[in-house]
Design a protein around this motif. Sequence first.
Motif, short mmCIF file in Angstrom:
data_model
loop_
_atom_site.label_atom_id
_atom_site.label_comp_id
_atom_site.label_asym_id
_atom_site.label_seq_id
_atom_site.Cartn_x
_atom_site.Cartn_y
_atom_site.Cartn_z
N UNK A 1 0.80 -1.22 0.00
CA UNK A 1 0.00 0.00 0.00
C UNK A 1 0.83 1.27 0.00
N UNK A 2 2.12 1.16 0.35
CA UNK A 2 2.92 2.36 0.59
C UNK A 2 3.13 3.19 -0.68
N UNK A 3 3.32 2.54 -1.83
CA UNK A 3 3.54 3.29 -3.07
C UNK A 3 2.31 4.12 -3.42
N UNK A 4 1.15 3.53 -3.27
CA UNK A 4 -0.09 4.27 -3.56
C UNK A 4 -0.28 5.42 -2.57
N UNK A 5 0.00 5.16 -1.30
CA UNK A 5 -0.14 6.21 -0.29
C UNK A 5 0.79 7.38 -0.61
N UNK A 6 2.03 7.07 -0.96
CA UNK A 6 3.02 8.10 -1.30
C UNK A 6 2.55 8.91 -2.51
N UNK A 7 2.05 8.21 -3.51
CA UNK A 7 1.62 8.84 -4.76
C UNK A 7 0.44 9.78 -4.54
N UNK A 8 -0.46 9.41 -3.65
CA UNK A 8 -1.69 10.17 -3.45
C UNK A 8 -1.56 11.28 -2.42
N UNK A 9 -0.54 11.22 -1.57
CA UNK A 9 -0.48 12.16 -0.45
C UNK A 9 0.76 13.05 -0.41
N UNK A 10 1.80 12.67 -1.16
CA UNK A 10 3.06 13.41 -1.09
C UNK A 10 3.46 13.95 -2.46
N UNK A 11 4.08 15.13 -2.45
CA UNK A 11 4.68 15.69 -3.65
C UNK A 11 6.17 15.87 -3.39
N UNK A 12 6.99 15.69 -4.42
CA UNK A 12 8.44 15.73 -4.24
C UNK A 12 9.10 16.72 -5.20
N UNK A 13 10.05 17.50 -4.66
CA UNK A 13 10.90 18.36 -5.48
C UNK A 13 12.33 17.99 -5.16
N UNK A 14 13.05 17.43 -6.15
CA UNK A 14 14.40 16.94 -5.93
C UNK A 14 15.44 17.92 -6.47
N UNK A 15 16.66 17.80 -5.97
CA UNK A 15 17.76 18.64 -6.43
C UNK A 15 18.05 18.44 -7.91
N UNK A 16 17.95 17.20 -8.39
CA UNK A 16 18.31 16.91 -9.78
C UNK A 16 17.09 16.79 -10.70
N UNK A 17 15.98 17.40 -10.31
CA UNK A 17 14.76 17.53 -11.12
C UNK A 17 13.98 16.23 -11.31
N UNK A 18 14.68 15.13 -11.68
CA UNK A 18 14.02 13.84 -11.94
C UNK A 18 12.94 13.95 -13.03
N UNK A 19 13.24 14.70 -14.08
CA UNK A 19 12.34 14.77 -15.23
C UNK A 19 12.75 13.72 -16.26
N UNK A 20 11.79 13.29 -17.06
CA UNK A 20 12.06 12.30 -18.11
C UNK A 20 12.34 13.04 -19.42
N UNK A 21 13.54 12.85 -19.96
CA UNK A 21 13.96 13.59 -21.16
C UNK A 21 13.18 13.21 -22.41
N UNK A 22 12.54 12.04 -22.39
CA UNK A 22 11.78 11.60 -23.57
C UNK A 22 10.35 12.16 -23.58
N UNK A 23 9.97 12.87 -22.52
CA UNK A 23 8.65 13.48 -22.44
C UNK A 23 8.77 14.99 -22.48
N UNK A 24 7.77 15.66 -23.03
CA UNK A 24 7.76 17.12 -23.02
C UNK A 24 7.52 17.62 -21.59
N UNK A 25 7.69 18.91 -21.39
CA UNK A 25 7.42 19.50 -20.08
C UNK A 25 5.97 19.23 -19.68
N UNK A 26 5.06 19.41 -20.63
CA UNK A 26 3.64 19.14 -20.38
C UNK A 26 3.41 17.69 -19.96
#
Length: 255
Positions: free
Chosen positions: A79-104
Amino acid sequence: MKEILKLDHIQKYYGNGGNVTKAIQDISFSVQEGEFVGIMGASGSGKTTLLNCISTIDTVSAGHIYLDGTDVTEINEKQIARFRRENLGFVFQDFNLLDTLTISENIALALTINKVPAGEVDGRVREMAGKLNISDILDKYPYQVSGGQKQRCACARAIINQPKLILADEPTGALDSHSSQMLLSTIQSINEDLGATILMVTHDAFSASYANRILFMRDGAIFTEIRKGGDSRRTFFEKILDVLTMMGGGMSDVR
């Protein structure tokens, strides 16, 4: 005011037998809804371990962590992954964006994973992008935009699901001074204008001065805390430096 986060005598140990490292030693505090709290400390003070425990990435050795009344230390692995996904937001130092996806698409990913109806996704992405002044880069890829724009994209992704708590881990660590100031103003706006509850780990006094309350850690424990109250950010910044000096950090801990 509603209590969003409560830590009740948590401890975190590594190792066993005669070789035990106490990373967190009996920490208790709470965060109210709408607060912007900073956690400061030198390397090895335990602040990152503390954030990992709050974010459910790591587990505590003793004590309890409550998020909006739910004891996260009692949630099972399924259950922990779902709980984290639904209740927490994360901002990391190294962005953790996917280069194959647009900003949108990077921003929309958080909605898609939470199975938000496709018809709602585009409108919510554009609304959030407008609030964070990144509407003009939605069709670009991460490698085509600046570090500051990437981090604002990461902020949009963190808040678009309206999480109960946003966790920011050294969010300005990879940015130059101008981009850092812009990002911190954005995070402050997310807190003040959108009512987001934010917990930010940093060792940078300038970054910490944007928060309303600072917890200082040393040797795995809370050393002291200060609140901004009615102080200006400059005055609060000077108070932060005073505490760092008292702790023995002085200017060496300030970038």
